[in-house]
Design an enzyme around this catalytic site. Structure first.
Site, PDB file in Angstrom:
ATOM      1  N   CYS A   7      -7.528  -2.187   8.546  1.00 23.06           N
ATOM      2  CA  CYS A   7      -6.174  -2.243   7.981  1.00 23.06           C
ATOM      3  C   CYS A   7      -5.663  -0.834   7.681  1.00 23.06           C
ATOM      4  O   CYS A   7      -4.529  -0.490   8.024  1.00 23.06           O
ATOM      5  CB  CYS A   7      -6.137  -3.086   6.715  1.00 23.06           C
ATOM      6  SG  CYS A   7      -6.199  -4.862   7.059  1.00 23.06           S
ATOM      7  N   HIS A  40      -1.180  -5.802   1.919  1.00 19.97           N
ATOM      8  CA  HIS A  40      -2.402  -6.601   1.836  1.00 19.97           C
ATOM      9  C   HIS A  40      -2.091  -7.888   1.075  1.00 19.97           C
ATOM     10  O   HIS A  40      -1.455  -7.835   0.015  1.00 19.97           O
ATOM     11  CB  HIS A  40      -3.507  -5.829   1.106  1.00 19.97           C
ATOM     12  CG  HIS A  40      -4.486  -5.180   2.022  1.00 19.97           C
ATOM     13  ND1 HIS A  40      -4.797  -3.834   1.943  1.00 19.97           N
ATOM     14  CD2 HIS A  40      -5.237  -5.681   3.045  1.00 19.97           C
ATOM     15  CE1 HIS A  40      -5.694  -3.555   2.882  1.00 19.97           C
ATOM     16  NE2 HIS A  40      -5.983  -4.653   3.558  1.00 19.97           N
ATOM     17  N   GLU A  64       0.831  -1.207   0.000  1.00 23.76           N
ATOM     18  CA  GLU A  64       0.000   0.000   0.000  1.00 23.76           C
ATOM     19  C   GLU A  64       0.867   1.258   0.000  1.00 23.76           C
ATOM     20  O   GLU A  64       1.844   1.346   0.724  1.00 23.76           O
ATOM     21  CB  GLU A  64      -0.920  -0.004   1.229  1.00 23.76           C
ATOM     22  CG  GLU A  64      -1.854  -1.202   1.311  1.00 23.76           C
ATOM     23  CD  GLU A  64      -2.894  -1.241   0.182  1.00 23.76           C
ATOM     24  OE1 GLU A  64      -3.027  -0.234  -0.547  1.00 23.76           O
ATOM     25  OE2 GLU A  64      -3.564  -2.284   0.038  1.00 23.76           O
TER      26      GLU A  64
HETATM   27  N1  PCA Z   1      -8.172  -7.116   6.598  1.00 19.25           N
HETATM   28  C1  PCA Z   1      -9.076  -6.038   6.913  1.00 19.25           C
HETATM   29  C2  PCA Z   1      -8.914  -5.821   8.398  1.00 19.25           C
HETATM   30  C3  PCA Z   1      -8.154  -6.987   8.900  1.00 19.25           C
HETATM   31  C4  PCA Z   1      -7.666  -7.692   7.712  1.00 19.25           C
HETATM   32  O1  PCA Z   1      -6.919  -8.665   7.699  1.00 19.25           O
HETATM   33  C5  PCA Z   1      -8.834  -4.775   6.087  1.00 19.25           C
HETATM   34  O2  PCA Z   1      -8.391  -4.894   4.935  1.00 19.25           O
HETATM   35  O3  PCA Z   1      -9.103  -3.683   6.557  1.00 19.25           O
END
Ligand code: PCA
Length: 207
Positions: A144, A166, A81
């Protein structure tokens, strides 16, 4: 004292019963990468608690690098990100039943904060390790993104590099159904990419 890298993962939430990011944090805990010690920690998908959990981890480990990770169903590759935004707007409730709508992560703080880990080098390291990866323009507006924002803000204050990764769903978290399943990646492949990326994120390593 050895350089420390903090890798966080998240526990279950919504329909994700086995969060691959938790498995990754567990697998890397205690490992040595590029001369640094990795500390893996699993945080709760709870908007009201994640900040305190993260602050406690920072105080305990004093990392030089923080790479927070979470799963994003539908992503087909590792997604580094670029930017955290100062907004919480949840499409689903967190594990405590909280569902903020258009609420800042930190009142009065900047609208957006960029990752401070070496994204291009980390991407190249994944490609060298033959793990598909890309730079993502948004971490969403759920927990996240909240953690990424808190890490980026704390990193500026306390002098550590902060980033967010991610990951796709793992095959074991996808049940077979009549409809086409979302993209998945084997945990071992994610781990290989994460190790490669961390190898160039440690200050002084290979840059
Ligand atoms: N994914 C979520 C929150 C926790 C996770 O593993 C997100 O992308 O916000």
């Amino acid at each position: 004292m050895a350089t420390t890298v903090l890798v966080t993962g998240f526990g279950p939430f919504g329909e994700v019963r086995e969060n691959p990011s938790a498995a990754l944090a567990e697998r890397l805990d205690g490992e040595k990468i590029a001369g640094a010690v990795v500390r893996g920690m699993i945080l709760d998908v709870a908007t009201g608690r994640v900040g305190r959990q993260f602050a406690a981890a920072i105080a305990a480990h004093r990392p030089a690098v923080v790479l927070a990770t979470g799963v994003a169903a539908g992503r087909s590759a590792l997604a580094f990100e670029r930017v955290a935004v100062n907004v919480r707007d949840f499409a689903i409730a967190d594990v405590d039943g909280e569902r903020p709508c258009d609420v800042p992560v930190v009142e009065g703080a900047p609208d957006g904060l960029l990752a401070t880990v070496p994204l291009r080098a980390m991407l190249a390291a994944c490609r060298d390790a033959v793990v598909p990866a890309y730079l993502s323009p948004t971490a969403g507006t759920f927990v996240c993104n909240q953690l990424f924002y808190l890490a980026a803000l704390a990193g500026r204050r306390e002098g550590f590099a902060a980033g967010f990764l991610h990951v796709p769903l793992a095959p074991q978290s996808v049940s077979s159904s009549a409809e086409a399943p979302p993209p998945t990646m084997e945990l071992a492949t994610m781990e290989r990419g994460l190790r490669a990326a961390l190898g160039v994120a440690v200050p002084g390593a290979g840059r």
